[in-house]
Design an enzyme around this catalytic site. Structure first.
Site, PDB file in Angstrom:
ATOM      1  N   GLU A 177     -21.832  44.951  31.504  1.00 56.82           N
ATOM      2  CA  GLU A 177     -21.943  44.147  30.270  1.00 56.82           C
ATOM      3  C   GLU A 177     -23.319  43.476  30.204  1.00 56.82           C
ATOM      4  OE1 GLU A 177     -18.491  41.694  29.402  1.00 56.82           O
ATOM      5  OE2 GLU A 177     -17.222  43.470  29.275  1.00 56.82           O
ATOM      6  N   GLU A 294     -13.208  49.162  31.769  1.00 53.31           N
ATOM      7  CA  GLU A 294     -12.344  47.965  31.693  1.00 53.31           C
ATOM      8  C   GLU A 294     -11.491  48.133  30.451  1.00 53.31           C
ATOM      9  OE1 GLU A 294     -14.227  44.089  32.038  1.00 53.31           O
ATOM     10  OE2 GLU A 294     -15.675  44.889  33.483  1.00 53.31           O
TER      11      GLU A 294
HETATM   12  O1  AHR Z   1     -12.335  41.577  33.428  1.00 53.69           O
HETATM   13  C1  AHR Z   1     -12.843  40.289  33.158  1.00 53.69           C
HETATM   14  C2  AHR Z   1     -14.238  40.327  32.600  1.00 53.69           C
HETATM   15  O2  AHR Z   1     -14.210  40.930  31.340  1.00 53.69           O
HETATM   16  C3  AHR Z   1     -15.257  41.113  33.365  1.00 53.69           C
HETATM   17  O3  AHR Z   1     -15.856  40.379  34.372  1.00 53.69           O
HETATM   18  C4  AHR Z   1     -16.275  41.439  32.313  1.00 53.69           C
HETATM   19  O4  AHR Z   1     -16.920  42.669  32.556  1.00 53.69           O
HETATM   20  C5  AHR Z   1     -15.466  41.463  31.025  1.00 53.69           C
HETATM   21  O5  AHR Z   1     -16.058  40.684  30.052  1.00 53.69           O
END
Ligand code: AHR
Length: 495
Positions: A177, A294
């Protein structure tokens, strides 16, 4: 009662369902790594192997968990891998930072520990490197330390720390990110930084697969355009998808449930859109996979400030049958998109967010999402098949059907069919066909009285799979009665 027809098309093969689509994610955040996977010194009475909770380790082995991403998340862009090697008592104490959380971090769980855990559970490791506060040199060193077979100071150090042979880690993320917590880059600046990292990493080990940080459409286009003359530097484009459902974790309203299912179903369109952007920007020059590294439900209750009387740590949420059905819907989309989706990681593996496993002290329980993953296990590595479903639309939806399904054929010629009934009030009489020459060998159902049913320390098995009966239909195929808010898996072998 809804009448539904499902036709499996064994000759319409979509592609292989890579084990990497069934990946998970362990971040040093809240109680995911410390106190979830790995014990804190204060919880030493829980049975463990090398510090990893035995109950969690065994449960993950059986889920199974073919891929595991670590150490972040946002944590990765603060993480310096050298802090996590060597004698534990000599490791530095740092600030552990991610998602607004700042904690004391004694670095007990480092590279060797993580890779040992992957070996035990059968997970392919996926390491996320540090772009935010790191350097290409630091990440090159980590890669050399893990993968090189040559005799260097770094590989001697690895051997001295107990690993004679290289770990051979294939998957490496270049930041996380980076449009936000990983440094607030703009797309072009990150692309140039990525190019530098990737070029140098490939010199250290030309066989690694590198994951670039993606985001939304403008970011992805700019990134890929900037890398156009260096497309060989990129193998996967990372994107994240969390959905919220417009209500709370236990909000019983129908609107919230159907909204959640609709948002989950849209994950497939998001994968397709990302793949289209890659295709348009890179054309035939390079096959770059979509890495949804994710994904999952993020309820409003899962936040930094938490109430210790109702949950064990930050970013924790009650994980209901409804959440599990939403996850199953996403997995169906993964199968259909298996030609463009190269990997996926549910966030996160223990306690935090959409976790398949939760713990409290010595107690451990599997959430309904764990059972959904286990009921999908036969699909892993199999060939995804096209399936036609004739069912009515789900209330509040213009596109999503009440009943959805996915099917696959494994190397031993066994067919697996997974069916979801998302309707909150109606059961479905489902006829499934297209299975000529096969007979049902196993049928399992996951449901409960309420879509909000969940497991807990007190009732760890409140929601768990049970057998379901299917009868042979006079028209060929099978007939089954699928209760409201349920999923079922049918295994069919050759007669
Ligand atoms: O999964 C929690 C957070 O969500 C992670 O650290 C980040 O990559 C995303 O914003």
């Amino acid at each position: 009662m809804e009448d539904v027809r499902i036709t499996i098309k064994p000759d319409a093969q979509i592609g292989t369902i890579s084990p990497r689509l069934y990946g998970h994610f362990a971040e040093h955040l809240g109680r995911c790594c410390y106190d979830g996977l790995f014990l804190k010194p204060t919880s030493a009475s829980v049975p463990n192997q090398k510090g990893f909770r035995t109950d969690v380790l065994e449960a993950l082995k059986n889920m199974p968990m073919p891929l595991l991403r670590w150490p972040g998340g946002c944590y990765a862009d603060h993480y310096h891998w050298r802090d996590g090697i060597g004698p534990v008592e000599q490791r530095p104490r740092r600030l552990g930072m991610s998602c607004g959380e700042t904690v004391e971090d004694d670095n007990r769980l480092g590279t060797h520990e993580f890779l040992w855990f992957c070996e035990q559970t059968g997970a392919e490791p996926y390491l996320a490197g540090n772009v935010g506060t790191g350097s290409p040199q630091e990440m090159c060193d980590w890669l050399e330390y893990c993968n090189s077979a040559l005799d260097t100071t770094l590989t001697r150090l690895r051997r001295a720390n107990g690993a004679e042979k290289p770990f051979g880690v294939k998957l490496w993320g270049v930041g996380n990110e980076n449009w936000g917590c990983g440094g607030n880059f703009d797309a072009r600046d990150y692309a140039l930084e990525y190019r530098r990292y990737a070029t140098m990493l490939r010199h250290v080990d030309p066989h690694v697969e590198l994951v670039a940080c993606g985001f939304d459409e403008p970011w992805n286009r700019t990134l890929l355009q900037t890398l156009r003359n260096h497309v060989d530097t990129i193998d996967h484009l990372s994107v994240h998808r969390y959905w919220h459902g417009d209500g709370g974790e236990l909000d019983p309203s129908e609107r919230v449930s159907y909204r959640l299912f609709t948002e989950a179903a849209l994950t497939e369109a998001f994968i397709q859109q990302t793949a289209d952007i890659i295709r348009v920007e890179l054309g035939e020059r390079r096959r770059v996979g979509v890495a949804l590294d994710e994904w999952g439900i993020w309820h409003p209750e899962a936040r930094l400030q938490f109430n210790p009387s109702t949950r064990g740590g930050p970013y924790e949420q009650v994980s209901t049958l409804r959440d599990a059905l939403a996850a199953a819907l996403v997995l169906e989309g993964f199968h259909r998109q298996c030609r463009v989706l190269s990997l996926a990681n549910l966030a996160q593996v223990v306690n935090v967010l959409h976790a398949p496993i939760q713990t409290r002290g010595a107690a451990m329980w599997r959430t309904p999402t764990y059972h959904v993953f286990q009921l999908h296990a036969p699909h892993i590595g199999a060939t995804a098949l096209e399936v036609e479903v004739q069912a009515s639309l789900l209330p509040h939806s213009d596109e999503l059907r009440c009943v959805t399904a996915t099917a696959s054929l494994d190397k031993e010629d066994n067919l697996t069919l997974t069916i979801l009934n998302l309707h909150l009030d109606q059961s479905a009489t489902v006829h499934f066909g297209g299975i000529e020459g096969r007979v049902l060998s196993k049928a399992q159902l996951l449901t409960a009285d309420s879509p909000l049913a969940h497991n807990s320390a007190e009732r760890p098995n409140a929601v768990e799979p049970q057998p379901i009966k299917a009868t042979e239909s006079t028209q060929g195929g099978y007939l089954v009665n699928l209760p409201k808010h349920s999923m079922a898996t049918f295994r069919l072998k050759r007669k």
